[in-house]
Design an enzyme around this catalytic site. Structure first.
Site, PDB file in Angstrom:
ATOM      1  N   PHE A   1       0.840  -1.202   0.000  1.00 44.67           N
ATOM      2  CA  PHE A   1       0.000   0.000   0.000  1.00 44.67           C
ATOM      3  C   PHE A   1       0.872   1.249   0.000  1.00 44.67           C
ATOM      4  O   PHE A   1       0.465   2.313   0.445  1.00 44.67           O
ATOM      5  CB  PHE A   1      -0.907   0.040   1.245  1.00 44.67           C
ATOM      6  CG  PHE A   1      -1.900  -1.078   1.341  1.00 44.67           C
ATOM      7  CD1 PHE A   1      -2.286  -1.799   0.205  1.00 44.67           C
ATOM      8  CD2 PHE A   1      -2.487  -1.413   2.559  1.00 44.67           C
ATOM      9  CE1 PHE A   1      -3.211  -2.838   0.296  1.00 44.67           C
ATOM     10  CE2 PHE A   1      -3.418  -2.443   2.660  1.00 44.67           C
ATOM     11  CZ  PHE A   1      -3.774  -3.163   1.518  1.00 44.67           C
TER      12      PHE A   1
ATOM     13  N   CYS B   1       3.643   1.953  -2.672  1.00 41.24           N
ATOM     14  CA  CYS B   1       4.344   2.411  -3.877  1.00 41.24           C
ATOM     15  C   CYS B   1       3.809   3.769  -4.318  1.00 41.24           C
ATOM     16  O   CYS B   1       2.626   3.904  -4.592  1.00 41.24           O
ATOM     17  CB  CYS B   1       4.179   1.384  -4.996  1.00 41.24           C
ATOM     18  SG  CYS B   1       4.971   1.936  -6.519  1.00 41.24           S
TER      19      CYS B   1
ATOM     20  N   ASN C   1       7.629   2.772   3.084  1.00 38.59           N
ATOM     21  CA  ASN C   1       7.854   2.668   1.655  1.00 38.59           C
ATOM     22  C   ASN C   1       8.545   3.968   1.237  1.00 38.59           C
ATOM     23  O   ASN C   1       8.879   4.803   2.073  1.00 38.59           O
ATOM     24  CB  ASN C   1       6.529   2.463   0.915  1.00 38.59           C
ATOM     25  CG  ASN C   1       6.744   1.752  -0.425  1.00 38.59           C
ATOM     26  OD1 ASN C   1       7.587   2.157  -1.216  1.00 38.59           O
ATOM     27  ND2 ASN C   1       5.972   0.698  -0.686  1.00 38.59           N
ATOM     28  N   THR C   2       8.741   4.163  -0.038  1.00 40.70           N
ATOM     29  CA  THR C   2       9.537   5.324  -0.488  1.00 40.70           C
ATOM     30  C   THR C   2       8.734   6.625  -0.429  1.00 40.70           C
ATOM     31  O   THR C   2       7.508   6.614  -0.377  1.00 40.70           O
ATOM     32  CB  THR C   2      10.045   5.100  -1.912  1.00 40.70           C
ATOM     33  OG1 THR C   2       8.914   4.816  -2.740  1.00 40.70           O
ATOM     34  CG2 THR C   2      11.030   3.940  -1.966  1.00 40.70           C
TER      35      THR C   2
ATOM     36  N   CYS D   1      22.413  24.237  22.534  1.00 37.80           N
ATOM     37  CA  CYS D   1      21.625  23.869  21.341  1.00 37.80           C
ATOM     38  C   CYS D   1      22.242  22.737  20.532  1.00 37.80           C
ATOM     39  O   CYS D   1      21.594  22.154  19.675  1.00 37.80           O
ATOM     40  CB  CYS D   1      21.404  25.083  20.454  1.00 37.80           C
ATOM     41  SG  CYS D   1      22.872  25.614  19.545  1.00 37.80           S
TER      42      CYS D   1
ATOM     43  N   CYS E   1      31.291  20.890  14.263  1.00 41.69           N
ATOM     44  CA  CYS E   1      32.695  20.552  14.558  1.00 41.69           C
ATOM     45  C   CYS E   1      33.133  19.332  13.744  1.00 41.69           C
ATOM     46  O   CYS E   1      32.479  18.295  13.774  1.00 41.69           O
ATOM     47  CB  CYS E   1      32.877  20.271  16.041  1.00 41.69           C
ATOM     48  SG  CYS E   1      34.594  19.882  16.458  1.00 41.69           S
TER      49      CYS E   1
END
Lengths: 426, 457
Positions: free
Chosen positions: A135, A137, A202-203, A387, A394
């Site tokens: 479900f 792609c 998925n992608t 922060c 670095c």
């Protein structure tokens, strides 16, 4: 040596690394090579109804660092373009030849109950260990009402998953798309429908870059291009978040998760498992390095587990979930201050530029007398808000550390903070 | 050519010097005199440029005598803005192309690179990246345009890096320039004083053409200051004069036997190596001794070794730490098979029938006062012990700029003690006599001359 063996939904594999449903698992030839190299399992590239789709040329493009390292890959390849019968017979033979490996079959057919029932019947017959409903792609298939077109609508996820659960006794894994706003809605839908597990991510919809000469995208098909699916190490942070949110959300917590998304090394894999993943799926790392990378994945994981005294994957599974919370529960009294190790500092001034230009002017610079170009960068503790930006910029490992400023302070989240108008006054 | 000045070649007698040309197979010459530091390809440039940390107030910029904005040009290379990188370099240093090749970066920008510290212990290859940017500059011409013509004319004496840098600066500002030089070709030490494999393919001339394309620059070559033309005359005919006359007198040792055939000046043969069309026709001794501890000594020693000399021994009177040749140059010499002997004070040149046969030296060990007398056989002895300014250039002038310790005195703007006369380059420099330093002198003088011409003071 740590025991890497893995049982996911009762599906056994010698290690937690499965190849994800993708081009590397399109044929028996590839899958055999993978199993010979040592992969624990494979999710066969998505099967659909005949006639199989036709693919375009080209298919991939990459987002690279300036020194050429691949950060992420975009692809527009569709589900398998080979006839269903060929795939089914290869799957059957593969499971027969590799009984100790997990073999899952990925599926995607139109949103009709009969289509799902038909294909499940045929797949069951191969002897495979389970199915994964694709479900997710994001390219091509959604235009035909499949893939992410289903995954983006929780009701469709629920409906199709239910059909499948009714039609087969095989374990059903629902593969989710990250191209949504809240992953827990999709995961809940799958859970409600009785899915045995979810796999994600998925992608991600992407365009990796524009060729400024041709004014088309990288990986264009002639003069046209389309949004593809992004994967590779760049997507790992997004995937980790989604896996973590499913793991801690009351409606989805506890559903088995197969972690996918930019897993490039053993460390990434361990991170997914620490966020609760039952196993992991890998694709891009294999595409970029070949199947041999599995030996480094398993070895690295095993060495690390030994060093920590973890004997099995369950010993650390989900351990990182406890701390994942809402912002409002973060401790506002918790303070850290940057500390520069002068022995390690190479005087590049990156921390200074970052803090002076974009943060809190908490780093000072002084020339060192009589030392040519040498200078000394120091943290002004009163200005530092902890922060982490200096530490991030670095270039030297462990040169800048964030030191706890107020050990033993009282836990004070926003929900109890005096500045919060909604805080209940005593 | 000097090759033919000596009428002797390899002879039979034991003490006869063995000097000849064609010591190598013909194919070897090209191989041994090709670029010692080949250009980066695109991939190498991208990988190397990605190592740059883009330092704040970067030490490399301060270490460069011309203050090229190194992090910026490297960042531009890394983002595939090669023309932008080249412009950044050329705006600070019009000789960016040759400096990229000949600068001893190990004592300049690359010495200051913070990547020298642990954990990398390896500086960015700034010189090679600079060359990449300049070599791949896509435009036909260097990116400079002349300002509206000022009607002023300036004479620049000396067509080396200092003179041409000044001339280019002045031409940009709209002034007309005439460059006067004693040589047949412009370039100065960039043309004649650099080892052949450091600046190949006639790059010095190619670069000068690029630089002077801006226009407003006229050449007057084969013209000797003090002989063909006087400073006084130039001061009358031009609105300002820039002296960049270098150091043209070669130092001698004042040793007995120094007049023997086979005792040479390193700079003469370094120049000949640059001039020749055919390296195989340069005659080379079998056993060669080089006296000196600077980069010139290394340049002649390595080139002669590469031309096929059997042994090349560099002798230096003090300890290795005192050598002005950089550690990288010393290492290069050793890799070329040159032997370096320190604490060796030349005593006399040995000779037979007017031809050199060896060098007599006093060698000390450590801090000991006692010296051991040794001799080294030699067919050729090179003196590479420095040059001095030729004061005859200015001998006939009524008003002569102050000269102290053999260098023209200048202030921070490169003004001499004579009104309207500036000086720069090696003739004012007590330092390392670097191309890049000369370029900066020319740049500074051009700015000062421009102010003078515009304000009259």
């Amino acid at each position: 040596m740590a025991d890497l063996s893995c049982s996911f939904l009762g599906i056994e594999s010698p290690n937690p690394f499965w190849l994800a449903s993708a081009p590397p698992t399109d044929k028996a030839l590839n899958v055999y090579r993978a199993f010979e190299a040592g992969w624990g399992g494979a999710v066969w590239k998505t099967l659909g109804e005949d006639p199989p789709p036709v693919n375009v040329c080209s298919r991939y493009s990459a987002h690279k660092s300036s020194s050429g390292e691949v950060i992420g890959i975009n692809n527009v390849e569709l589900i398998t373009d080979r006839p269903l019968s060929v795939n089914l017979s290869e799957i059957r033979q593969t499971k027969k030849d590799w009984p100790d490996r997990a073999l899952i079959v990925s599926l995607m057919v139109p949103c009709e109950k009969k289509s799902w029932q038909d294909i499940l019947k045929q797949v069951e017959d191969t002897g495979c260990d389970g199915v994964e409903l694709n479900f997710g792609c994001p390219h091509g298939m959604p235009e035909r009402g499949m893939g992410a077109a289903v995954g983006q609508v929780p009701e469709y996820i629920e409906m199709v998953t239910q059909w499948c659960k009714e039609s087969t006794d095989l374990p059903v894994i629902v593969k989710l798309t990250p191209n949504i706003t809240n992953i827990t809605l999709s995961a809940s839908a799958a859970k409600r429908a009785g899915a045995d597990a979810v796999s994600l991510i998925n992608t991600i919809n992407s365009i990796t870059g524009i060729d400024l000469d041709s004014m088309t995208a990288l990986g264009a098909v002639g003069d046209k291009y389309t949004s593809g699916g992004y994967c590779g190490s760049a997507v790992k942070p997004i995937a980790l978040n989604m896996v973590g949110q499913i793991g801690r959300h009351p409606e989805t917590a506890g559903i088995p998760v197969s972690g996918i998304g930019g897993i490039s090394n053993w460390h990434d894999a361990a991170e997914f498992i620490a966020l609760g993943a039952g196993n992991v799926q890998v694709c891009t790392a294999a595409m970029l390095n070949g199947f041999k990378v599995i030996s480094d994945l398993t070895d690295g994981l095993s060495q690390w587990m030994d060093s920590k005294g973890y004997k099995a994957l369950n010993d650390f599974r989900g351990r990182a979930l406890a701390g994942l919370t809402d912002w409002k529960y973060l401790d506002l009294n918790y303070k850290t201050v940057a500390h520069i190790n002068q022995e390690l500092c190479i005087q590049c001034g990156r921390c200074f530029a970052a803090c002076e230009d974009t943060e809190h002017q908490a780093i000072s610079v002084k020339p060192l007398s009589g030392e040519g170009w040498e200078r000394r960068f120091e943290v002004q503790k009163e200005q530092c808000v902890g922060c982490n930006l200096c530490q991030i910029t670095c270039p030297v490992n462990n040169c800048i550390s964030m030191v706890r400023g107020n050990e033993g302070s009282e836990y004070l989240p926003w929900v109890r903070h005096p500045a919060n108008p909604l805080t209940e006054k005593p | 050519m000097w090759v033919h000045m000596f009428g002797y070649f390899s002879a039979s007698g034991m003490n006869e010097p063995d000097i000849k040309c064609e010591r190598l197979a013909p194919s070897e010459y090209q191989k041994r005199f090709s670029d010692i530091k080949p250009a980066f390809n695109q991939n190498q440039a991208l990988v190397e440029s990605s190592r740059c940390l883009y330092c704040e107030a970067a030490p490399c910029v301060q270490a460069c005598p011309t203050h090229i904005n190194v992090p910026s040009f490297i960042h531009r290379i890394n983002t595939n803005n090669i023309d932008g990188a080249a412009k950044t370099i050329l705006e600070a240093n019009i000789f960016g192309g040759s400096c990229a090749r000949v600068c001893p970066t190990e004592i300049l920008c690359e010495k200051a690179c913070v990547r020298n510290f642990e954990p990398e212990c390896q500086p960015i290859q700034i010189g090679r990246l600079q060359r990449y940017a300049i070599d791949n500059f896509s435009q036909e011409q260097y990116p400079f345009q002349r300002a509206t013509p000022s009607g002023k004319k300036v004479a620049v004496v000396g067509a080396g890096p200092a003179g041409i840098s000044c001339a280019h600066g002045l031409a940009c500002m709209g002034h007309d320039v005439i460059i006067i030089d004693a040589g047949t070709k412009p370039g100065g030490l960039n043309e004649y004083g650099i080892a052949a494999y450091k600046l190949v393919d006639d790059y010095a001339q190619e670069e000068i053409e690029k630089i002077t394309e801006i226009g407003g620059i006229e050449w007057k070559l084969n013209t000797h200051l003090g002989l063909d033309i006087q400073l006084d005359t130039l001061r009358e005919q031009y609105d300002a004069v820039f002296l960049a006359i270098g150091l043209s007198d070669k130092r001698t040792l004042s040793l007995s036997g120094e007049e023997s055939a086979g005792v040479k000046h390193a700079v003469d043969d370094i120049a000949e190596l640059r001039r020749t069309e055919n390296l195989s026709q340069i005659s080379v001794g079998k056993r060669v001794v080089v006296i000196g501890g600077g980069n010139t000594a290394i340049d002649i020693a390595c080139q002669i070794k590469r031309l096929g000399a059997e042994t090349v021994v560099m002798v230096y009177r003090r300890s290795v730490e005192c050598m002005s040749a950089t550690w990288k140059e010393q290492k290069f010499a050793l890799l070329n098979g040159v032997e370096i002997r320190t604490n060796c004070q030349p005593v006399a040149i040995q000779h037979d029938s007017g031809k050199v046969t060896g060098l007599l030296l006093d060698q000390t060990v450590g801090n000991s006062d006692s010296a051991e007398r040794i001799s080294i056989d030699a067919d050729i002895i090179y003196r590479a012990i420095g040059q001095t300014m030729c004061c005859e250039h200015l001998a006939l002038d009524k008003e002569i700029p102050e000269i102290q310790n053999g260098r023209i005195t200048v202030d921070e703007q490169r003004r001499t003690t004579v009104k309207g006369v500036w000086a720069g380059g090696d003739c004012v420099d007590f330092g390392e006599n670097l191309t890049v330093q000369a370029v900066q002198h020319g740049k500074e003088a051009a700015a000062s001359i421009d102010r003078y011409l515009k304000t009259g003071g």
